[in-house]
Enzyme design. Structure first.
Site, PDB file in Angstrom:
ATOM      1  N   ASP A  26      30.755  12.838  65.347  1.00 20.94           N
ATOM      2  CA  ASP A  26      30.087  12.000  66.333  1.00 20.94           C
ATOM      3  C   ASP A  26      29.926  12.808  67.620  1.00 20.94           C
ATOM      4  OD1 ASP A  26      29.390  10.074  68.303  1.00 20.94           O
ATOM      5  OD2 ASP A  26      30.303   8.505  67.091  1.00 20.94           O
ATOM      6  N   GLU A  73      23.074  16.087  56.441  1.00 17.35           N
ATOM      7  CA  GLU A  73      22.370  17.316  56.809  1.00 17.35           C
ATOM      8  C   GLU A  73      20.922  17.283  56.343  1.00 17.35           C
ATOM      9  OE1 GLU A  73      22.662  22.099  55.820  1.00 17.35           O
ATOM     10  OE2 GLU A  73      24.367  20.781  55.424  1.00 17.35           O
ATOM     11  N   LYS A 108      27.007  11.063  75.855  1.00 17.96           N
ATOM     12  CA  LYS A 108      27.147  10.828  77.291  1.00 17.96           C
ATOM     13  C   LYS A 108      28.301  11.650  77.854  1.00 17.96           C
ATOM     14  CE  LYS A 108      25.236   6.151  77.113  1.00 17.96           C
ATOM     15  NZ  LYS A 108      25.466   4.712  77.388  1.00 17.96           N
ATOM     16  N   ASP A 111      24.074  19.069  64.125  1.00 18.57           N
ATOM     17  CA  ASP A 111      22.639  19.138  64.377  1.00 18.57           C
ATOM     18  C   ASP A 111      22.325  18.600  65.769  1.00 18.57           C
ATOM     19  OD1 ASP A 111      21.210  16.042  63.502  1.00 18.57           O
ATOM     20  OD2 ASP A 111      23.349  16.470  63.399  1.00 18.57           O
ATOM     21  N   THR A 125      25.134  18.291  52.702  1.00 16.13           N
ATOM     22  CA  THR A 125      25.452  16.870  52.688  1.00 16.13           C
ATOM     23  C   THR A 125      24.189  16.034  52.868  1.00 16.13           C
ATOM     24  OG1 THR A 125      25.785  16.695  55.088  1.00 16.13           O
ATOM     25  CG2 THR A 125      27.687  17.368  53.758  1.00 16.13           C
ATOM     26  N   ARG A 126      24.310  14.750  52.563  1.00 19.02           N
ATOM     27  CA  ARG A 126      23.212  13.808  52.745  1.00 19.02           C
ATOM     28  C   ARG A 126      22.801  13.748  54.213  1.00 19.02           C
ATOM     29  NH1 ARG A 126      24.762   7.997  50.743  1.00 19.02           N
ATOM     30  NH2 ARG A 126      25.588   9.399  49.156  1.00 19.02           N
ATOM     31  N   GLU A 133      39.333  17.865  55.400  1.00 16.77           N
ATOM     32  CA  GLU A 133      38.033  17.562  55.994  1.00 16.77           C
ATOM     33  C   GLU A 133      38.170  16.371  56.931  1.00 16.77           C
ATOM     34  OE1 GLU A 133      33.322  16.723  54.937  1.00 16.77           O
ATOM     35  OE2 GLU A 133      34.681  17.500  53.387  1.00 16.77           O
ATOM     36  N   GLU A 189      38.537   9.792  56.833  1.00 17.17           N
ATOM     37  CA  GLU A 189      37.296   9.114  57.220  1.00 17.17           C
ATOM     38  C   GLU A 189      37.638   7.693  57.680  1.00 17.17           C
ATOM     39  OE1 GLU A 189      33.875   7.798  58.175  1.00 17.17           O
ATOM     40  OE2 GLU A 189      33.907   9.871  57.428  1.00 17.17           O
TER      41      GLU A 189
END
Length: 226
Positions: free
Chosen positions: A131, A208, A135, A167, A205-206, A57, A82
């Site tokens: 992320d 989402e 731009k 999203d 997930t949180r 992941e 991460e």
């Protein structure tokens, strides 16, 4: 579009709020036990001591999805990458609470881990809510670019799955454009419901839930490696 062989992320700060005492203890005591080795070639045997399947992941946030997948498939080895310390602390909490022996964590750039794996080593790669770098001049920093995708494709087994969730409308359009140009991934979608509804084996997930509370649409893309 800029497509160098690999594109390194620029993350900014790697820590948010100050860690509490218990969180700091997790980093000091548990992270060394589950951390991906800092150098050298990687494979399932080095990470887990056997030849189990591997999934990875990219940017696991607070680790909810990673932990849920690892709980469901204890026979699989999960590698979570991460760059943010607070996210790593969240994942460590899940590892401790659920006694997850099948998780290894890397605090840093996922590409530096992926490139150390053998070709065709991964059964799945998850990239959830990356992320968006909205731009236009920052588009080359997005993980969905041909450089990182070339590397991901090389490390996925034939028929393995690449999952992308977002999203962000800009990222959604960008990803569809980039992935449509590739011949090494097949989009698993026959009708809109296939990418507008979260699959049953795609833990929420949180991030989402927060996106939906704010009225954002969420898109779920699934691709098979050719």
């Amino acid at each position: 579009m800029n497509d160098p062989a690999t594109i390194r992320r620029l993350y900014g700060r790697r820590q948010g709020h100050k860690l509490r005492e218990g969180q700091a203890a997790l980093v000091e005591e548990l992270l060394p036990k589950v951390e991906v080795p800092a150098d050298g070639a990687l494979d399932a045997h080095r990470l887990f001591g056997d030849d189990r399947p591997l999934r990875l992941e990219i940017g696991f946030g607070a680790g909810e999805h990673l932990a849920a997948q690892a709980t469901t498939a204890p026979e699989v080895g999960f590698i979570g990458c991460e760059p943010f310390l607070n996210g790593v602390v969240g994942a460590l909490g899940h590892v401790r609470e659920k006694a997850l022996a099948n998780v290894r964590l890397h605090m840093g750039d996922a590409l530096t881990v992926i490139e150390r794996l053998p070709d065709a080593a991964l059964d799945a790669v998850y990239l959830l809510h990356p992320d968006p770098w909205r731009k236009a001049r920052h588009a080359k920093r997005r993980m969905v670019n041909h450089g990182p995708l070339d590397l991901i494709a090389a490390k996925l087994k034939p028929g393995a799955e690449f999952r992308l969730g977002t999203d962000d409308p800009t990222y959604c359009r960008w990803a569809m454009m980039v992935m449509a140009r590739r011949h090494d991934f097949t989009w698993i979608a026959r009708h809109p419901g296939d990418f507008l509804g979260r699959p049953a084996d795609w833990p929420e997930t949180r991030y989402e839930r927060k996106a939906r509370r704010h009225g954002h649409e969420v898109w779920y893309f699934r691709y098979l490696r050719g």
